[in-house]
Every structure is written in structure tokens, then in C-alpha cells.
Enzyme design. Structure first.
Site, PDB file in Angstrom:
ATOM      1  N   HIS A  72      31.919  24.641  43.950  1.00  0.00           N
ATOM      2  CA  HIS A  72      33.128  23.923  44.360  1.00  0.00           C
ATOM      3  C   HIS A  72      33.269  23.994  45.870  1.00  0.00           C
ATOM      4  O   HIS A  72      33.316  25.077  46.441  1.00  0.00           O
ATOM      5  CB  HIS A  72      34.365  24.523  43.677  1.00  0.00           C
ATOM      6  CG  HIS A  72      34.592  23.999  42.294  1.00  0.00           C
ATOM      7  ND1 HIS A  72      35.822  23.984  41.683  1.00  0.00           N
ATOM      8  CD2 HIS A  72      33.727  23.447  41.411  1.00  0.00           C
ATOM      9  CE1 HIS A  72      35.717  23.450  40.479  1.00  0.00           C
ATOM     10  NE2 HIS A  72      34.457  23.128  40.282  1.00  0.00           N
ATOM     11  N   TYR A 201      46.100  24.413  42.607  1.00  0.00           N
ATOM     12  CA  TYR A 201      47.146  25.432  42.696  1.00  0.00           C
ATOM     13  C   TYR A 201      48.446  24.684  42.965  1.00  0.00           C
ATOM     14  O   TYR A 201      48.540  23.967  43.975  1.00  0.00           O
ATOM     15  CB  TYR A 201      46.877  26.392  43.861  1.00  0.00           C
ATOM     16  CG  TYR A 201      45.699  27.330  43.644  1.00  0.00           C
ATOM     17  CD1 TYR A 201      44.397  26.925  43.896  1.00  0.00           C
ATOM     18  CD2 TYR A 201      45.903  28.642  43.218  1.00  0.00           C
ATOM     19  CE1 TYR A 201      43.322  27.794  43.722  1.00  0.00           C
ATOM     20  CE2 TYR A 201      44.840  29.518  43.042  1.00  0.00           C
ATOM     21  CZ  TYR A 201      43.554  29.095  43.288  1.00  0.00           C
ATOM     22  OH  TYR A 201      42.494  29.955  43.114  1.00  0.00           O
ATOM     23  N   LYS A 297      40.444  37.154  43.770  1.00  0.00           N
ATOM     24  CA  LYS A 297      39.665  38.159  44.496  1.00  0.00           C
ATOM     25  C   LYS A 297      39.235  39.368  43.663  1.00  0.00           C
ATOM     26  O   LYS A 297      38.416  40.173  44.116  1.00  0.00           O
ATOM     27  CB  LYS A 297      40.474  38.661  45.711  1.00  0.00           C
ATOM     28  CG  LYS A 297      40.602  37.620  46.819  1.00  0.00           C
ATOM     29  CD  LYS A 297      39.299  37.442  47.566  1.00  0.00           C
ATOM     30  CE  LYS A 297      39.217  36.162  48.358  1.00  0.00           C
ATOM     31  NZ  LYS A 297      38.225  35.209  47.900  1.00  0.00           N
ATOM     32  N   TYR A 385      39.466  32.508  51.325  1.00  0.00           N
ATOM     33  CA  TYR A 385      39.208  32.093  49.939  1.00  0.00           C
ATOM     34  C   TYR A 385      37.717  32.170  49.605  1.00  0.00           C
ATOM     35  O   TYR A 385      37.341  32.617  48.518  1.00  0.00           O
ATOM     36  CB  TYR A 385      39.749  30.673  49.699  1.00  0.00           C
ATOM     37  CG  TYR A 385      39.835  30.324  48.231  1.00  0.00           C
ATOM     38  CD1 TYR A 385      40.959  30.657  47.479  1.00  0.00           C
ATOM     39  CD2 TYR A 385      38.779  29.675  47.581  1.00  0.00           C
ATOM     40  CE1 TYR A 385      41.036  30.358  46.127  1.00  0.00           C
ATOM     41  CE2 TYR A 385      38.855  29.371  46.227  1.00  0.00           C
ATOM     42  CZ  TYR A 385      39.986  29.711  45.508  1.00  0.00           C
ATOM     43  OH  TYR A 385      40.054  29.421  44.172  1.00  0.00           O
TER      44      TYR A 385
HETATM   45  C1  PHB Z   1      40.659  31.413  36.472  1.00  0.00           C
HETATM   46  O1  PHB Z   1      39.876  30.470  36.327  1.00  0.00           O
HETATM   47  O2  PHB Z   1      40.939  32.158  35.541  1.00  0.00           O
HETATM   48  C2  PHB Z   1      41.272  31.619  37.811  1.00  0.00           C
HETATM   49  C3  PHB Z   1      40.863  30.827  38.860  1.00  0.00           C
HETATM   50  C4  PHB Z   1      41.435  30.998  40.116  1.00  0.00           C
HETATM   51  C5  PHB Z   1      42.397  31.966  40.294  1.00  0.00           C
HETATM   52  C6  PHB Z   1      42.785  32.772  39.246  1.00  0.00           C
HETATM   53  C7  PHB Z   1      42.226  32.605  37.994  1.00  0.00           C
HETATM   54  O3  PHB Z   1      42.963  32.094  41.514  1.00  0.00           O
END
Ligand code: PHB
Ligand code: APR
Length: 390
Positions: A72, A201, A297, A385
Site C-alpha cells: 500500500h 481512517y 505499530k 506511519y
Molecule cells: C487492522 O487491519 O486490523 C488494522 C489496520 C490498521 C490499524 C489498526 C488495525 O491502524
């Protein structure tokens, strides 16, 4: 029983360390309270930094990850009905993350360990690190009604937040730092295609949402919920309705619903224990620190701990040098605190806090609005990130 390195915990931390030690010719045993299937039944996150991917390659356990992991180059932040793209690749000079579930990482490492024929003890009760302040540390445990003992050069506590290793340390020798957040994440896993190509998000007055995935046919969604909510009271339909309510129309319309096969509520916590070494006992991964999942993280920090710890152990055995092990705690904690800060910041910026007054709400909104509008701020977000350097 005697070994060079006795590892408590067969999660990603313990398994990654075990595999690297085995490849380096260093004898090790892993011991866990539960069995393989129980461990693989835990649903955890799935965003891997390049450093973690590199560790899996070094562990010669990356065949599936390399074939099936989804690279990604960015993610989306949803706000006020619109989407804002965070171009990780462009902002970091070509870095990206890989989507691959922690359950898969764990299974791949377990399969390698089985093929290596290295000792793993499952279903062990009352596992306790002993005499790690002296020269001859050992672990006691019970299995099948009998008491057993493992003598080792070192004991590694990879036994998660609730494990016995950190608890075995005298309170005077350890300092802990903690923040508990006043909400949880309700997560749902379903075999439906993801609503968007990248992770979304979302900040919304009704609470945070996250659209994530495990593959092109398996989606993982989260909703911020009060800690008092019971998962039994959340039907799949109620989940899908609430998810779509919090998402911008273009994403909400693309959500494919279907029956969930996992649904659970997890609390959010920030936690660090210092130091991470006590004589011959070392802590790594969730045993030493917890981050709220917002920055993805947790697993990646476990990987950087194992990087420093493995290097230290290899130096000890190959070069007879204590330097790496002596530096472990300080090196690991320097990176951990930066990830703690990032995870706390993402969490604070994207969630709604019931106890916020009007001023606090405006400040959180301004933080996000500034981040989205400034290249400098987006660069800082992206740099963290994708993962800070080891
Ligand atoms: C997940 O795919 O479970 C996931 C992805 C990103 C995050 C937290 C959980 O920040
Ligand atoms: N005795 C033996 N083993 C134990 C005990 C005990 N009393 N208590 C816990 N364990 C084992 C657990 O059964 C588990 O298999 O320790 C292991 C810890 O694994 P994880 O919790 O997965 O921790 P870690 O390997 O450090 O992985 C960190 O996992 O929780 C996520 O977000 C976190 O992604 C991060 C990663």
C-alpha cells in the site's frame, strides 16, 4: 532440560526471535501457556512496516508474505464527508507498507519452526522465570501434572502484556508508564471485498472508524464504541449501519456487507515498562509495551525489539561481546517512545472524547485540519506511519 535461550511466548516476538536464533545456530526453546490453534485464533492487526518485512525475509519465512502481501502506497483520512489522501510513497521518498495479517505472520513462523524440528512446549502452566538476577537463570513450569525445569543462559519474556516475565521483576527495579483511553474498538472480520483500495481512517462526530483489510476478499472494520458496550448487543446489521453512517457517502456506498466471522471489543491502552533488561531476563514486544492500534505499530515494535535483541544475542555468542545486550534496553526504548508518541497522537486526533469540552474539541479538529492541509505535517505523519529507521 537445558538450552542457550529460553523464550516465553509463542507470539510473533518469540517466534521471530526463535527462528533467527535457529538460523544462527543458537539453541532455543519456546514455551507457551496455550496451543498453536489457540494462538492462531487471535485476530490482530495487519500493517507491516518495511523493517518487519525485511525481518521476515532475514528469517527466511517470507514466501507467503512476498506472494500475498498487499503493498500500500498510501491511505485515506475521511473527514466531514470527504476523503484526504496521505501519499506515503510520495511523502517518504518511495516507502510503503504491506498489508498482511499478524495471524499469517505467526502461522508462517510456526510452520518454519515445526520444519526446523526445534523444541516448542505448548499448554504449559505456571511458567515462571527464576534466578535471572544471578548466573544461572531457569524457568519452572507445569505440564501434564508434573513440574519441569528449563535451564538457560538467557530468558526472553515475549509473553505479551499479561505474561509472567514482567511480573517476575521486583517492583523496585521497574518503572511503568500508562494511559488508558475512555473507549474501545469494536472490530468485525468478514469475507467481503474491501470498500476502498487503501485503508480509510475516519473521524466523525459519532466516533472513529477504520476500514482495513486482510486481502482483496477479506475486510476488517472497526468502530469506536463506549467501553460499556457489550459485543453481544452488536448485531452484524447494527455494525454495518453504524459503519456506513460514519463514512463519507462514496465509501459508505462501496461497503459490501456479509456475515461476520469474528467480532470483538478491544480496549485501547498506551503502556511502557522501563528498563527492558533485568540481569539475564529480557522483555520484548507486548510484554514491555502496548500502543493503541490507531498507528498500527504493535507488531512493528515487536519486530524492532527483536532486531536489537537478536543482534545482541548473536554478538554475545559469535563475538563474545556483551555490547549489544548491554545496549538493548536503551536502543529499543528510544524507538518505542517515538512510536508511543505517534500512536497516542493519531488516537487523540482521530477519536471523539466524551469528556472533551468545546475548547478541546476545536483543538483536536484544528490538529487534524492542519495535518491535512500542510505538506510538512503530512510528511511527519507519513514518516512515522511507514516506520522510523531501526
Ligand atoms: C487492522 O487491519 O486490523 C488494522 C489496520 C490498521 C490499524 C489498526 C488495525 O491502524
Ligand atoms: N506462560 C506462557 N506463555 C504465555 C503466558 C504464560 N503465563 N502468558 C502469555 N503467554 C503467551 C501467549 O499465549 C502468547 O502466545 O505469550 C504470547 C504473547 O504473544 P503476543 O501477545 O502476540 O505478543 P508478542 O509476541 O509480543 O506480539 C506483539 O501482538 O498483541 C499484538 O499488537 C501486538 O502486534 C503486536 C504483537
Amino acid at each position: 532440560m537445558r538450552t542457550q535461550v529460553a523464550i516465553i511466548g509463542s507470539g510473533p516476538s518469540g517466534l521471530l526471535l526463535g527462528r533467527l536464533l535457529t538460523l544462527a545456530g543458537i539453541d532455543n526453546i519456546i514455551i507457551d501457556r496455550v496451543d498453536r490453534e489457540y494462538i492462531l485464533g487471535r485476530v490482530r492487526a495487519g500493517v507491516l512496516e518495511q523493517g518487519m518485512v525485511n525481518m521476515m525475509r532475514e528469517a527466511q519465512a517470507s514466501e507467503k508474505l512476498d506472494a500475498e502481501g498487499l503493498p500500500h502506497d498510501g491511505f485515506e483520512i475521511a473527514l466531514n464527508g470527504g476523503l484526504h489522501h496521505i501519499d506515503l510513497h510520495g511523502l517518504t521518498g518511495g516507502k510503503r507498507v504491506t498489508i498482511y495479517g499478524q495471524t499469517e505472520v505467526t502461522r508462517d513462523l510456526m510452520d518454519k519452526r515445526e520444519a526446523d524440528g526445534v523444541t516448542t512446549i505448548y499448554d504449559a502452566q505456571h511458567v515462571t522465570p527464576r534466578e535471572f538476577g544471578g548466573k544461572n537463570p531457569w524457568i519452572s513450569y507445569e505440564k501434564d501434572g508434573a513440574t519441569h525445569r528449563i535451564d538457560a543462559d538467557f530468558i526472553i519474556g515475549c509473553d505479551g502484556f499479561h505474561g509472567p516475565s514482567r511480573k517476575a521483576v521486583p517492583p523496585k527495579a521497574i518503572e511503568t508508564f500508562e494511559r488508558v483511553y475512555p473507549f474501545g474498538w469494536l472490530g468485525l472480520l468478514a469475507d467481503v471485498p474491501p470498500a476502498a483500495e487503501e485503508l480509510v481512517y475516519g473521524k466523525h462526530a459519532r466516533g472513529f472508524t477504520l476500514c482495513s483489510m486482510r486481502s482483496k476478499t477479506r475486510s476488517r472494520y472497526y468502530l469506536q464504541v463506549p467501553l460499556t458496550d457489550q459485543v453481544e448487543n452488536w448485531s452484524d446489521d447494527a455494525f454495518w449501519d453504524e459503519l456506513r453512517r460514519r463514512l463519507p457517502e462514496q465509501v459508505a456506498d462501496a461497503v459490501v456487507t456479509g456475515p461476520s466471522f469474528e467480532k470483538s471489543i478491544a480496549p485501547l491502552r498506551s503502556f511502557v515498562a522501563e528498563p527492558m533488561r533485568f540481569g539475564k531476563l529480557f522483555l520484548a514486544g507486548d510484554a514491555a509495551h502496548i500502543v493503541p492500534p490507531t498507528g498500527a505499530k504493535g507488531l512493528n515494535l515487536a519486530a524492532s525489539d527483536i532486531r536489537y535483541l537478536f543482534d545482541g544475542l548473536r554478538e554475545h555468542y559469535a563475538d563474545k561481546s556483551p555490547a549489544g545486550l548491554n545496549a538493548y534496553s536503551e536502543r529499543a526504548l528510544a524507538r518505542i517512545w517515538k512510536a508511543e508518541r505517534f500512536s497516542w497522537w493519531m488516537t487523540t486526533m482521530l477519536h471523539t472524547f466524551a469528556e472533551d469540552d468545546a475548547f478541546g474539541r476545536r483543538i483536536h479538529d484544528a490538529e487534524l485540519s492542519y495535518t491535512l492541509s500542510s505538506v510538512a505535517a503530512r510528511t511527519a505523519l507519513a514518516e512515522n506511519y511507514v516506520g522510523l529507521p531501526y
